[in-house]
Design a protein around this motif. Structure first.
Motif, mmCIF file in Angstrom:
data_model
loop_
_atom_site.group_PDB
_atom_site.id
_atom_site.type_symbol
_atom_site.label_atom_id
_atom_site.label_comp_id
_atom_site.label_asym_id
_atom_site.label_seq_id
_atom_site.Cartn_x
_atom_site.Cartn_y
_atom_site.Cartn_z
ATOM 1 N N LYS A 183 -55.523 55.342 62.546
ATOM 2 C CA LYS A 183 -55.824 55.553 64.056
ATOM 3 C C LYS A 183 -57.258 56.420 64.108
ATOM 4 N N LEU A 184 -57.604 57.082 62.807
ATOM 5 C CA LEU A 184 -58.696 57.845 62.858
ATOM 6 C C LEU A 184 -59.564 56.663 62.178
ATOM 7 N N PHE A 185 -59.313 55.706 61.333
ATOM 8 C CA PHE A 185 -60.137 54.782 61.168
ATOM 9 C C PHE A 185 -60.718 53.869 62.351
ATOM 10 N N VAL A 186 -59.828 53.487 63.212
ATOM 11 C CA VAL A 186 -60.265 52.905 64.431
ATOM 12 C C VAL A 186 -61.268 53.772 65.213
ATOM 13 N N SER A 187 -61.292 54.973 65.112
ATOM 14 C CA SER A 187 -62.064 55.869 66.013
ATOM 15 C C SER A 187 -63.581 55.875 65.182
ATOM 16 N N PHE A 188 -63.404 55.675 63.968
ATOM 17 C CA PHE A 188 -64.522 55.559 63.046
ATOM 18 C C PHE A 188 -65.250 54.392 63.359
ATOM 19 N N LEU A 200 -44.275 46.880 63.516
ATOM 20 C CA LEU A 200 -45.776 47.176 63.650
ATOM 21 C C LEU A 200 -46.574 46.651 62.744
ATOM 22 N N CYS A 201 -46.134 46.624 61.499
ATOM 23 C CA CYS A 201 -46.812 46.204 60.198
ATOM 24 C C CYS A 201 -46.826 44.872 60.154
ATOM 25 N N TYR A 202 -45.657 44.440 60.296
ATOM 26 C CA TYR A 202 -45.583 43.000 60.390
ATOM 27 C C TYR A 202 -46.729 42.283 61.556
ATOM 28 N N LYS A 203 -46.802 42.884 62.455
ATOM 29 C CA LYS A 203 -47.648 42.335 63.565
ATOM 30 C C LYS A 203 -48.776 42.394 63.344
ATOM 31 N N LYS A 204 -49.233 43.745 62.715
ATOM 32 C CA LYS A 204 -50.687 43.697 62.211
ATOM 33 C C LYS A 204 -51.022 42.844 60.979
ATOM 34 N N LEU A 205 -49.947 42.247 60.413
ATOM 35 C CA LEU A 205 -50.200 41.441 59.367
ATOM 36 C C LEU A 205 -50.270 39.832 59.704
ATOM 37 N N GLY A 206 -49.744 39.600 61.227
ATOM 38 C CA GLY A 206 -49.921 38.386 61.723
ATOM 39 C C GLY A 206 -48.716 37.741 61.357
ATOM 40 N N GLU A 212 -54.194 52.240 69.794
ATOM 41 C CA GLU A 212 -54.862 51.695 68.489
ATOM 42 C C GLU A 212 -54.254 50.686 67.829
ATOM 43 N N PHE A 213 -52.927 50.288 68.172
ATOM 44 C CA PHE A 213 -52.406 49.370 67.410
ATOM 45 C C PHE A 213 -51.967 48.092 68.145
ATOM 46 N N MET A 272 -55.582 40.550 75.866
ATOM 47 C CA MET A 272 -55.235 40.824 77.164
ATOM 48 C C MET A 272 -55.437 42.474 77.210
ATOM 49 N N MET A 273 -54.572 43.226 76.287
ATOM 50 C CA MET A 273 -54.674 44.684 76.222
ATOM 51 C C MET A 273 -56.081 45.163 75.836
ATOM 52 N N ARG A 274 -56.788 44.586 74.921
ATOM 53 C CA ARG A 274 -58.051 45.072 74.357
ATOM 54 C C ARG A 274 -58.996 44.982 75.518
ATOM 55 N N CYS A 275 -59.008 43.985 76.278
ATOM 56 C CA CYS A 275 -59.953 43.934 77.443
ATOM 57 C C CYS A 275 -59.642 45.079 78.397
ATOM 58 N N LEU A 276 -58.401 45.102 78.827
ATOM 59 C CA LEU A 276 -57.676 46.155 79.749
ATOM 60 C C LEU A 276 -58.206 47.284 79.415
#
Length: 309
Positions: free
Chosen positions: A76-81, A129-135, A192-193, A198-202
């Motif tokens: 989450k800190l990396f996303v802010s970076f 969540l990890c599986y989701k981020k890995l596609g 951040e996750f 859809m959600m990134r745009c919102l």
């Protein structure tokens, strides 16, 4: 970028994806010898440097749950970076993402024999969540469904599950679950996750309204309805109607007391009103709808205008 640099960056990405940030850093030092002015290399190096010491220090923690949790917090800190970077080289970002969430998955997967249903549900959520981020969306769904069965009604679980459906193009199911997740508790959702378009745009459009922190999380579902994103509804059960009315009554009393105000109170109350209006529409109670609309107008005239237009 020349062909040689591109070729060696691909090798860097393979190290990053494997979680070997130290080896990736060594190769980047070599690339800098002849490609110092390449912004893609600079960005990749910045990302790698942001993680290399952190990953080395991670070995000092022997508890798998703590390791996994620390990785998620640092992400989450990396996303802010990343938000502060003018240019983003997405192949580098995706390589880092795979490396970090592979490491997190390795730690959380060691804890799946947990006996406590509540603790196991939390581990399953983070594994999903990890599986989701890995596609790996099917594995993610399986973990998140099991988490929901063990400990239902968790906003974070439903939000991640909704994100999976959205990423798989199943927008109808995604919209229902996102509405539900924000209705339960917007504060528990880690923005951040969330990766679906859809959600990134919102999220981005709501941020552009000037909101941050808990206020941002509370306003997202409100604007999701106003802008026609969270459009798929479900009917509330009778006991849910009673609970919704109680929550609204408590929040209205909270709003009357200035000492109890928070930056998220008004959007949370408006979102509850939206759900009550949905119910009133289902039973055709026009008088109550008008009463609620007047309350929304008093709280926020702009929201009222967007809602009734």
């Amino acid at each position: 970028m020349d062909i040689q640099t591109e070729k060696e960056l691909k090798e860097v990405f393979s190290f990053l994806e494997a979680g070997n940030f130290e080896q990736a850093q060594k190769l980047l030092f070599h690339i800098f010898e002849y490609s110092l002015d390449c912004w893609e290399v600079v960005f990749t190096s910045d990302c790698c440097n942001r993680w290399v010491d952190f990953i080395n220090n991670l070995q000092n923690f022997t508890d798998y749950a703590e390791r996994g949790e620390i990785l998620l917090t640092e992400w989450k800190l990396f996303v802010s970076f990343l938000k502060q970077q003018k240019q983003k080289y997405m192949p580098a970002y995706y390589a880092v993402c795979r490396g970090i969430f592979q490491l997190a998955l390795q730690n959380f997967s060691r804890l799946l024999n947990e006996k406590s249903p509540v603790i196991k549900a939390d581990i399953l959520r983070k594994t999903g969540l990890c599986y989701k981020k890995l596609g790996e969306f099917e594995n993610a769904k399986m973990c998140l469904y099991e988490a929901n069965n063990l400990h239902g009604g968790q906003a974070a679980v439903l939000a991640d599950l909704a994100d999976c459906f959205a990423l798989c193009g199943e927008d109808k199911a995604a919209k229902v679950m996102f509405r539900e997740a924000f209705f339960i508790d917007s504060k528990k959702i880690d923005l951040e996750f969330l990766d679906s378009e859809m959600m990134r745009c919102l999220i981005q459009k709501t941020e552009e309204q000037g909101f941050t922190g808990e206020a941002l999380k509370a306003w997202i579902p409100v604007y999701g309805i106003l802008w026609g994103v969270l459009t798929v509804k479900r009917n509330l059960r009778s006991q849910e109607i009673g609970k919704l009315r109680q929550e609204i009554y408590a929040m209205e009393n909270e709003h009357k007391d200035p000492s109890r105000h928070s930056e998220s109170l008004i959007p949370r109350l408006i979102y509850k009103y939206f759900w009550l209006i949905d119910y009133c529409q289902s039973i055709n109670d026009r008088q109550l709808i008008n009463e609620i609309l007047l309350k929304i107008k008093i709280l926020d005239t702009n929201v009222y205008k967007l809602y009734v237009k």
